[in-house]
Design a protein around this motif. Structure first.
Motif, PDB file in Angstrom:
ATOM      1  N   ALA A 109     -22.777 -15.104 -34.056  1.00 22.44           N
ATOM      2  CA  ALA A 109     -23.484 -13.823 -34.084  1.00 22.44           C
ATOM      3  C   ALA A 109     -23.934 -13.474 -32.674  1.00 22.44           C
ATOM      4  N   ARG A 110     -24.009 -12.188 -32.407  1.00 21.65           N
ATOM      5  CA  ARG A 110     -24.520 -11.729 -31.111  1.00 21.65           C
ATOM      6  C   ARG A 110     -26.024 -11.501 -31.228  1.00 21.65           C
ATOM      7  N   ILE A 149     -11.741  -6.881 -28.284  1.00 25.91           N
ATOM      8  CA  ILE A 149     -10.766  -6.173 -29.112  1.00 25.91           C
ATOM      9  C   ILE A 149     -11.470  -5.399 -30.219  1.00 25.91           C
ATOM     10  N   GLU A 150     -12.553  -5.961 -30.757  1.00 27.02           N
ATOM     11  CA  GLU A 150     -13.316  -5.302 -31.806  1.00 27.02           C
ATOM     12  C   GLU A 150     -14.783  -5.692 -31.670  1.00 27.02           C
ATOM     13  N   PRO A 151     -15.698  -4.958 -32.318  1.00 20.25           N
ATOM     14  CA  PRO A 151     -17.128  -5.276 -32.182  1.00 20.25           C
ATOM     15  C   PRO A 151     -17.507  -6.534 -32.950  1.00 20.25           C
ATOM     16  N   MET A 152     -18.546  -7.209 -32.478  1.00 18.98           N
ATOM     17  CA  MET A 152     -19.092  -8.367 -33.188  1.00 18.98           C
ATOM     18  C   MET A 152     -19.792  -7.873 -34.451  1.00 18.98           C
ATOM     19  N   GLY A 172     -14.968 -23.874 -43.786  1.00 20.76           N
ATOM     20  CA  GLY A 172     -13.963 -23.118 -43.049  1.00 20.76           C
ATOM     21  C   GLY A 172     -14.530 -22.591 -41.748  1.00 20.76           C
ATOM     22  N   THR A 173     -13.791 -21.698 -41.127  1.00 12.74           N
ATOM     23  CA  THR A 173     -14.246 -21.054 -39.898  1.00 12.74           C
ATOM     24  C   THR A 173     -14.344 -19.557 -40.134  1.00 12.74           C
ATOM     25  N   ALA A 174     -15.417 -18.978 -39.661  1.00 11.45           N
ATOM     26  CA  ALA A 174     -15.593 -17.526 -39.725  1.00 11.45           C
ATOM     27  C   ALA A 174     -15.476 -16.973 -38.312  1.00 11.45           C
ATOM     28  N   LEU A 175     -14.416 -17.360 -37.620  1.00 15.87           N
ATOM     29  CA  LEU A 175     -14.305 -17.088 -36.186  1.00 15.87           C
ATOM     30  C   LEU A 175     -13.277 -16.019 -35.834  1.00 15.87           C
ATOM     31  N   SER A 176     -12.613 -15.441 -36.815  1.00 15.26           N
ATOM     32  CA  SER A 176     -11.600 -14.436 -36.492  1.00 15.26           C
ATOM     33  C   SER A 176     -12.223 -13.245 -35.771  1.00 15.26           C
ATOM     34  N   ASN A 177     -13.262 -12.665 -36.355  1.00 14.70           N
ATOM     35  CA  ASN A 177     -13.926 -11.533 -35.699  1.00 14.70           C
ATOM     36  C   ASN A 177     -14.582 -11.921 -34.375  1.00 14.70           C
ATOM     37  N   PRO A 178     -15.338 -13.028 -34.302  1.00 16.33           N
ATOM     38  CA  PRO A 178     -15.957 -13.368 -33.018  1.00 16.33           C
ATOM     39  C   PRO A 178     -14.958 -13.587 -31.887  1.00 16.33           C
ATOM     40  N   MET A 179     -13.833 -14.240 -32.179  1.00 15.95           N
ATOM     41  CA  MET A 179     -12.853 -14.473 -31.122  1.00 15.95           C
ATOM     42  C   MET A 179     -12.278 -13.150 -30.618  1.00 15.95           C
ATOM     43  N   LYS A 180     -12.058 -12.206 -31.529  1.00 19.43           N
ATOM     44  CA  LYS A 180     -11.584 -10.881 -31.111  1.00 19.43           C
ATOM     45  C   LYS A 180     -12.679 -10.130 -30.360  1.00 19.43           C
ATOM     46  N   ILE A 226     -24.708 -16.870 -30.453  1.00 24.03           N
ATOM     47  CA  ILE A 226     -24.993 -18.199 -30.998  1.00 24.03           C
ATOM     48  C   ILE A 226     -23.884 -18.574 -31.971  1.00 24.03           C
ATOM     49  N   MET A 227     -23.583 -19.860 -32.033  1.00 30.37           N
ATOM     50  CA  MET A 227     -22.673 -20.384 -33.051  1.00 30.37           C
ATOM     51  C   MET A 227     -23.492 -21.265 -33.980  1.00 30.37           C
ATOM     52  N   PHE A 228     -23.264 -21.118 -35.285  1.00 34.04           N
ATOM     53  CA  PHE A 228     -24.122 -21.805 -36.244  1.00 34.04           C
ATOM     54  C   PHE A 228     -23.355 -22.156 -37.515  1.00 34.04           C
ATOM     55  N   ILE A 229     -23.947 -23.053 -38.289  1.00 39.85           N
ATOM     56  CA  ILE A 229     -23.419 -23.394 -39.604  1.00 39.85           C
ATOM     57  C   ILE A 229     -23.954 -22.379 -40.608  1.00 39.85           C
TER      58      ILE A 229
END
Length: 239
Positions: free
Chosen positions: A59-60, A23-26, A10-18, A72-75
């Motif tokens: 992650a930041r 809109i919200e902290p990483m 899946g994608t764990a990108l909801s928080n990072p995109m915000k 960085i974007m990672f698996i």
């Protein structure tokens, strides 16, 4: 393997995109180490994952003095020591395989990095990522329209008093779908006007999904009220 359906993730990108939109902290923090990064933090909602599967996460990265450097974007592989926490039971969520993820110095090897830095890559794929969500809206809306039409023989005489009818919702859905398919022909376009169009299409999909499902599920009381209003109006009108 993923594209062919032999593996699942899946994608764990909801928080990072915000977070990238401020809109919200990483929620995931990383620091450089030999051969990769160490990542810590928690993500409360990640869908379409399970033990033994994986997701794409961001992650930041922070310097030794604590200041942010880049992302960085990672698996992220959902194996120990990654902690998966089942989410509370909600109607409609049980079929989404949604978990909370907890990381404590999770090691991301260089071969598991998708993008370093992540922002140029995100800028390239964000249109495609958001258009994927438009596909979900299309399916939900079509299901609601199908449900409306299914009860039409029995309840059409009452439902005709609703402001949104199946044919009207279907027409809007067809127009929205055609436009989304047009945008999907150039999913990696980075022009700001294109991305604005993608966002608008996604927002229209969400709004139409709310309307369609409100009509299909929540409105018996409303249509009852309107039925009674129509009945009373007929009775009050002189012959």
């Amino acid at each position: 393997d993923h594209a062919a359906g032999r593996t699942f993730g899946g994608t764990a990108l909801s928080n990072p995109m915000k977070a990238l939109a401020e809109i919200e902290p990483m929620l995931l923090r990383a620091r450089k180490t030999v051969g990769g990064y160490l990542v810590s933090g928690s993500l409360p909602w990640v869908s379409h994952i399970a033990p033994g599967q994986y997701c794409g996460a961001i992650a930041r990265v922070h310097r030794d003095d604590g200041t942010p450097s880049h992302e960085i974007m990672f698996i992220l592989r959902c194996d120990p020591p990654v902690e998966l926490r089942p989410c509370p039971h909600f109607s409609g969520m049980e079929g989404t395989s949604t978990f909370g993820i907890r990381l404590d110095d999770y090691f991301v090897a260089e071969q598991d990095l998708v993008a370093d830095p992540a922002r140029p890559f995100i800028k390239r794929i964000r249109g495609a990522f958001i258009l994927l969500q438009a596909g979900m809206a299309v399916g939900v809306i079509q299901g609601a329209v199908d449900s409306m039409r299914e009860v039409e023989p029995a309840l059409g005489h009452v439902n005709r008093h609703l402001s949104d009818r199946p044919d009207e919702i279907q027409a809007e859905l067809d127009e929205l779908t055609a436009h989304a398919l047009l945008l999907a022909q150039t999913p990696f376009e980075q022009d700001p006007d294109y991305f604005l169009d993608v966002l608008d299409t996604r927002a229209q999909g969400a709004e139409l999904a709310l309307r369609a499902n409100f009509i299909a599920i929540v409105t018996p009381a409303i249509k009852h009220l309107r039925w009674e209003m129509a009945r009373l109006s007929r009775e009050e009108m002189p012959a």
